[in-house]
Design a protein around this motif. Sequence first.
Motif, PDB file in Angstrom:
ATOM      1  N   THR A 577      -5.448  -9.392  -0.323  1.00 55.76           N
ATOM      2  CA  THR A 577      -5.070  -8.279   0.555  1.00 55.76           C
ATOM      3  C   THR A 577      -6.269  -7.345   0.655  1.00 55.76           C
ATOM      4  O   THR A 577      -6.848  -6.961  -0.359  1.00 55.76           O
ATOM      5  N   SER A 578      -6.643  -6.981   1.880  1.00 52.23           N
ATOM      6  CA  SER A 578      -7.888  -6.252   2.080  1.00 52.23           C
ATOM      7  C   SER A 578      -7.816  -5.348   3.306  1.00 52.23           C
ATOM      8  O   SER A 578      -7.241  -5.731   4.333  1.00 52.23           O
ATOM      9  N   ILE A 579      -8.421  -4.169   3.189  1.00 49.63           N
ATOM     10  CA  ILE A 579      -8.642  -3.276   4.328  1.00 49.63           C
ATOM     11  C   ILE A 579     -10.123  -2.919   4.352  1.00 49.63           C
ATOM     12  O   ILE A 579     -10.657  -2.394   3.371  1.00 49.63           O
ATOM     13  N   ASP A 580     -10.788  -3.219   5.479  1.00 47.01           N
ATOM     14  CA  ASP A 580     -12.202  -2.897   5.644  1.00 47.01           C
ATOM     15  C   ASP A 580     -12.379  -2.152   6.964  1.00 47.01           C
ATOM     16  O   ASP A 580     -12.254  -2.735   8.039  1.00 47.01           O
ATOM     17  N   LEU A 581     -12.655  -0.850   6.861  1.00 45.46           N
ATOM     18  CA  LEU A 581     -12.876  -0.005   8.041  1.00 45.46           C
ATOM     19  C   LEU A 581     -14.297   0.555   8.038  1.00 45.46           C
ATOM     20  O   LEU A 581     -14.591   1.549   8.721  1.00 45.46           O
ATOM     21  N   SER A 582     -15.188  -0.062   7.304  1.00 43.37           N
ATOM     22  CA  SER A 582     -16.532   0.466   7.102  1.00 43.37           C
ATOM     23  C   SER A 582     -17.370   0.424   8.377  1.00 43.37           C
ATOM     24  O   SER A 582     -17.058  -0.275   9.338  1.00 43.37           O
ATOM     25  N   ILE A 583     -18.461   1.186   8.362  1.00 49.61           N
ATOM     26  CA  ILE A 583     -19.479   1.229   9.420  1.00 49.61           C
ATOM     27  C   ILE A 583     -18.844   1.559  10.768  1.00 49.61           C
ATOM     28  O   ILE A 583     -18.946   0.816  11.742  1.00 49.61           O
ATOM     29  N   ASN A 584     -18.146   2.677  10.801  1.00 51.11           N
ATOM     30  CA  ASN A 584     -17.616   3.228  12.036  1.00 51.11           C
ATOM     31  C   ASN A 584     -17.938   4.723  12.053  1.00 51.11           C
ATOM     32  O   ASN A 584     -18.822   5.181  11.335  1.00 51.11           O
ATOM     33  N   SER A 585     -17.238   5.476  12.887  1.00 50.28           N
ATOM     34  CA  SER A 585     -17.424   6.936  12.928  1.00 50.28           C
ATOM     35  C   SER A 585     -16.095   7.625  12.652  1.00 50.28           C
ATOM     36  O   SER A 585     -15.737   8.622  13.287  1.00 50.28           O
ATOM     37  N   LEU A 586     -15.355   7.085  11.708  1.00 53.73           N
ATOM     38  CA  LEU A 586     -14.053   7.639  11.361  1.00 53.73           C
ATOM     39  C   LEU A 586     -14.228   8.939  10.589  1.00 53.73           C
ATOM     40  O   LEU A 586     -15.151   9.081   9.784  1.00 53.73           O
ATOM     41  N   ASN A 587     -13.308   9.890  10.832  1.00 52.41           N
ATOM     42  CA  ASN A 587     -13.406  11.191  10.173  1.00 52.41           C
ATOM     43  C   ASN A 587     -12.057  11.573   9.591  1.00 52.41           C
ATOM     44  O   ASN A 587     -11.167  10.749   9.447  1.00 52.41           O
ATOM     45  N   GLY A 588     -11.913  12.843   9.265  1.00 49.46           N
ATOM     46  CA  GLY A 588     -10.678  13.292   8.646  1.00 49.46           C
ATOM     47  C   GLY A 588     -10.683  13.009   7.155  1.00 49.46           C
ATOM     48  O   GLY A 588     -11.629  12.466   6.595  1.00 49.46           O
ATOM     49  N   GLU A 589      -9.596  13.361   6.504  1.00 48.22           N
ATOM     50  CA  GLU A 589      -9.515  13.223   5.065  1.00 48.22           C
ATOM     51  C   GLU A 589      -9.083  11.816   4.655  1.00 48.22           C
ATOM     52  O   GLU A 589      -8.495  11.072   5.442  1.00 48.22           O
ATOM     53  N   PHE A 590      -9.398  11.509   3.413  1.00 47.03           N
ATOM     54  CA  PHE A 590      -8.955  10.244   2.820  1.00 47.03           C
ATOM     55  C   PHE A 590      -7.424  10.212   2.875  1.00 47.03           C
ATOM     56  O   PHE A 590      -6.764  11.088   2.318  1.00 47.03           O
ATOM     57  N   PRO A 591      -6.822   9.225   3.557  1.00 48.97           N
ATOM     58  CA  PRO A 591      -5.357   9.213   3.695  1.00 48.97           C
ATOM     59  C   PRO A 591      -4.662   8.870   2.380  1.00 48.97           C
ATOM     60  O   PRO A 591      -4.790   7.760   1.862  1.00 48.97           O
ATOM     61  N   ASP A 592      -3.940   9.828   1.855  1.00 48.64           N
ATOM     62  CA  ASP A 592      -3.250   9.640   0.584  1.00 48.64           C
ATOM     63  C   ASP A 592      -2.235   8.502   0.652  1.00 48.64           C
ATOM     64  O   ASP A 592      -1.929   7.861  -0.361  1.00 48.64           O
ATOM     65  N   GLN A 593      -1.715   8.204   1.842  1.00 52.31           N
ATOM     66  CA  GLN A 593      -0.675   7.182   1.990  1.00 52.31           C
ATOM     67  C   GLN A 593      -1.170   5.784   1.614  1.00 52.31           C
ATOM     68  O   GLN A 593      -0.379   4.911   1.264  1.00 52.31           O
ATOM     69  N   ILE A 594      -2.473   5.568   1.691  1.00 54.15           N
ATOM     70  CA  ILE A 594      -3.006   4.245   1.363  1.00 54.15           C
ATOM     71  C   ILE A 594      -2.708   3.874  -0.086  1.00 54.15           C
ATOM     72  O   ILE A 594      -2.607   2.696  -0.436  1.00 54.15           O
ATOM     73  N   THR A 595      -2.528   4.881  -0.945  1.00 58.41           N
ATOM     74  CA  THR A 595      -2.265   4.585  -2.352  1.00 58.41           C
ATOM     75  C   THR A 595      -0.888   3.951  -2.568  1.00 58.41           C
ATOM     76  O   THR A 595      -0.564   3.547  -3.688  1.00 58.41           O
ATOM     77  N   LYS A 596      -0.090   3.848  -1.511  1.00 58.90           N
ATOM     78  CA  LYS A 596       1.191   3.137  -1.622  1.00 58.90           C
ATOM     79  C   LYS A 596       1.012   1.621  -1.575  1.00 58.90           C
ATOM     80  O   LYS A 596       1.936   0.878  -1.892  1.00 58.90           O
ATOM     81  N   LEU A 597      -0.178   1.160  -1.187  1.00 59.20           N
ATOM     82  CA  LEU A 597      -0.417  -0.278  -1.027  1.00 59.20           C
ATOM     83  C   LEU A 597      -0.786  -0.882  -2.387  1.00 59.20           C
ATOM     84  O   LEU A 597      -1.932  -1.248  -2.645  1.00 59.20           O
ATOM     85  N   VAL A 598       0.203  -1.021  -3.235  1.00 60.99           N
ATOM     86  CA  VAL A 598      -0.045  -1.394  -4.628  1.00 60.99           C
ATOM     87  C   VAL A 598      -0.553  -2.829  -4.777  1.00 60.99           C
ATOM     88  O   VAL A 598      -1.029  -3.204  -5.848  1.00 60.99           O
ATOM     89  N   GLY A 599      -0.462  -3.627  -3.718  1.00 59.87           N
ATOM     90  CA  GLY A 599      -0.979  -4.985  -3.787  1.00 59.87           C
ATOM     91  C   GLY A 599      -2.394  -5.126  -3.277  1.00 59.87           C
ATOM     92  O   GLY A 599      -2.957  -6.229  -3.277  1.00 59.87           O
ATOM     93  N   LEU A 600      -3.019  -4.016  -2.857  1.00 56.03           N
ATOM     94  CA  LEU A 600      -4.337  -4.058  -2.241  1.00 56.03           C
ATOM     95  C   LEU A 600      -5.393  -4.520  -3.249  1.00 56.03           C
ATOM     96  O   LEU A 600      -5.485  -3.998  -4.359  1.00 56.03           O
ATOM     97  N   VAL A 601      -6.209  -5.494  -2.837  1.00 58.66           N
ATOM     98  CA  VAL A 601      -7.268  -6.038  -3.688  1.00 58.66           C
ATOM     99  C   VAL A 601      -8.627  -5.448  -3.314  1.00 58.66           C
ATOM    100  O   VAL A 601      -9.471  -5.217  -4.180  1.00 58.66           O
ATOM    101  N   THR A 602      -8.850  -5.210  -2.013  1.00 63.37           N
ATOM    102  CA  THR A 602     -10.139  -4.704  -1.541  1.00 63.37           C
ATOM    103  C   THR A 602      -9.914  -3.536  -0.587  1.00 63.37           C
ATOM    104  O   THR A 602      -9.094  -3.627   0.328  1.00 63.37           O
ATOM    105  N   LEU A 603     -10.676  -2.441  -0.796  1.00 62.37           N
ATOM    106  CA  LEU A 603     -10.640  -1.294   0.103  1.00 62.37           C
ATOM    107  C   LEU A 603     -12.070  -0.845   0.357  1.00 62.37           C
ATOM    108  O   LEU A 603     -12.801  -0.506  -0.573  1.00 62.37           O
ATOM    109  N   ASN A 604     -12.466  -0.844   1.639  1.00 60.41           N
ATOM    110  CA  ASN A 604     -13.824  -0.455   2.009  1.00 60.41           C
ATOM    111  C   ASN A 604     -13.761   0.539   3.167  1.00 60.41           C
ATOM    112  O   ASN A 604     -13.401   0.168   4.286  1.00 60.41           O
TER     113      ASN A 604
END
Length: 757
Positions: A577-604
């Motif tokens: 399980t992986s989310i990769d949103l790197s190398i863009n121009s995304l802004n705003g704060e780190f979304p706290d909701q992502i910490t609900k993804l307890v099965g996540l293996v990779t986050l970039n």
Amino acid sequence: MGKVSILGLVLAVLGVLAGEFGCNGDTLYINCSLSDLEVLTDFKHGLEDPESRLSSWKGTNCCQWRGISCDNTNGAVISVDLHNPYPVSSAESSSRFGYWNLSGEIRPSLLKLKSLQHLDLSLNTFNNIPIPTFLGSMRSLRYLNLSEAGFSGPVPLNLGNLSSLEFLDVSSPFSGLAVSSLEWVRGLVSLKHLAINGVDLSMVGSNWLGVLNMLPHLAEIHLSGCGLSGSVLSHSSVNFTSLSVIDLSLNHFDSIFPVWLVNISSLSYVDLSICGLYGRILLGFSELPNLQFLSLAMNDNLSASCSQLFQGSWKKIEVLSLATNKLHGKLPSSIGNMSSLTNFDLFSNSVEGGIPSSIGKLCNLKFFDLSGNNLTGDIPASIGDLLILQVIDLSNNSLEGNIPSSIGNSSLLKALDLSHNNLSGVIPELLGQLNQLQSIHLSNNNLTGKLPLSLQNLSSLETLDLGNNRLSGNIPLWIGGGFPQLRILSLRSNAFSGEIPSNLANLSSLQVLDLADNKLTGAIPETLGDFKAMSKEQYVNQYLLYGKYRGLYYGERFVMNIKGGSQKYTKTLSLVTSIDLSINSLNGEFPDQITKLVGLVTLNLSKNQVSGHVPDNISSLRQLSSLDLSSNRLSGAIPSSLPALSFLSYLNLSNNNLSGTIPYRGQMTTFEASSFSGNPGLCGPPLVLQCQGDDSGKGGTSTIEDSDDGFIDRWFYLSIGLGFAAGILVPMLVFAIKKPWRVSYFGFVDKIVDRAL
């Protein structure tokens, strides 16, 4: 017609009906003998039957029991068939049928079934007990199947006494079954089918094929994965006049290709894959009149000229798998004459030139793999004439031009892989007609334009891989609307712009989201924390296989950027399980909701403009193996809970505005300074910069004011420093003044060093 004649006619009709509709092939009026009843009752008592498969084994007529067949004339038991129809390996078995495995003891009372011809105990779990030796005394047996039934130890040599046996299967991969010699097989003079797949035959010697050559009726030989080695007999004096099937795959022969095979005109099925053969593929295979299946895949060193090999007649060939060898040259137009071909696999050879347009004449083709060759030019439009094609894999070549719209005519297509070519133009609208498509890989090409709206019709899609192209426009909202089975979505390294659609969270099966290296803007949607498949840990590994037919299939694979590099996943892909949103121009704060993804293996989320704090509850992501938040605008302290991520093996928090003491304990002690560099406010190990107050390793911000303990500690270290200086400088001053003392001292040191050496 008289009453007697009518009665006779009625009795005759009843007799015919009884023969047609009798239980297990018996008549309704035949009872088993008392002795056979006692034998089967005793046999049942020795078995462990947790699911009560033998619940019908009651009453006095054993001919009506499940799995029992009797002779229609005398009621003698002739067949005991207790194979498991739902073995443990079957996904259906555990969900619908529990465990139907029989185990326990096989009692020798079976010897008293004097008429028994058929015994099948396959696919059960007899917990590593030996194959009973008394089976070698059951002289009436014609059929014996003990495959994958949990037996272990040596195969009894006295099975060679079964001179009436026509079918023998003791195949058991990884079971511990072994055979030290095949000489006993000489006694099986009636044998037609021999299967010993997975049994250890590494000690049988070099004459194993000579022994089998003595069996006049042998039609099928299955010796896959048996540890056979050495040369395969290459002389032409074989006597396999009835041989139809030979499977010697997964062995270690290291042998020249056996010439005698092309002299057996009865052959219909040949599997010599992964068995260490070398030399030239014999052209005579193409002239075998009954050959339907030929697999020589993954021998690495078999060679042939395509123009010569495929010029033959190949009258009945259905499956032709020559993957991972050294085939070379161009494909001739004559391949279109193989009218029965269903599976054509030339993966990873040195085939060159274009794909001949005659490929469209293979109207029965279901699996087509020319990936990993040197196959240049355009994809012919005639490929769309292959209406029942299930797999097209032309990846890793140098194909050019547009993707032909005619592929949309192959309505049964399950997998389409055109990745790693030089294809250009737009994605054809007609691909949206492939409503059975499960996997599509168009990555690493030069495709341009927007995603066609018609792709939303691909409701069966599990993988959509369009990365590394020149696609543009916004990520369309319809992607989040109609793909209930989508596991992998990759749009990385394109020119997509705009915001990430918040409705992507509707993709309930999504496990891999890769939108890296685009021109995306806006905040990261908090709804990404609602991915259902990522919110639970993945324990069950599923092989993602598409278009499986006659032993060939497209195995899903995907390359992910992980831990600072790329890694290819195949058989374990369903666990990632992986989310990769790197190398863009995304802004705003780190979304706290992502910490609900307890099965996540990779986050970039690296190389964006994400701000705010790293959430304190990031330790909820307990499966996290790779975390990259580098090159953003994150501030505040590193959460003190981060060391609790025991699986974390890659961490990059560099080039942010983080501050305070690094919580250097637990898993955090495995990371070097580069993981934290570029954060001027960070201090403590593994950085050189120490924190004021020296409370590194406790997390949170460093203490600015000195405590009394700190004051005392500094005087302590100062006194040590002064003492050390005095201890060095005073003797040096004395030696400088008194030369004889200096000479004597260093002479003494030299002697000590000499003795030590």
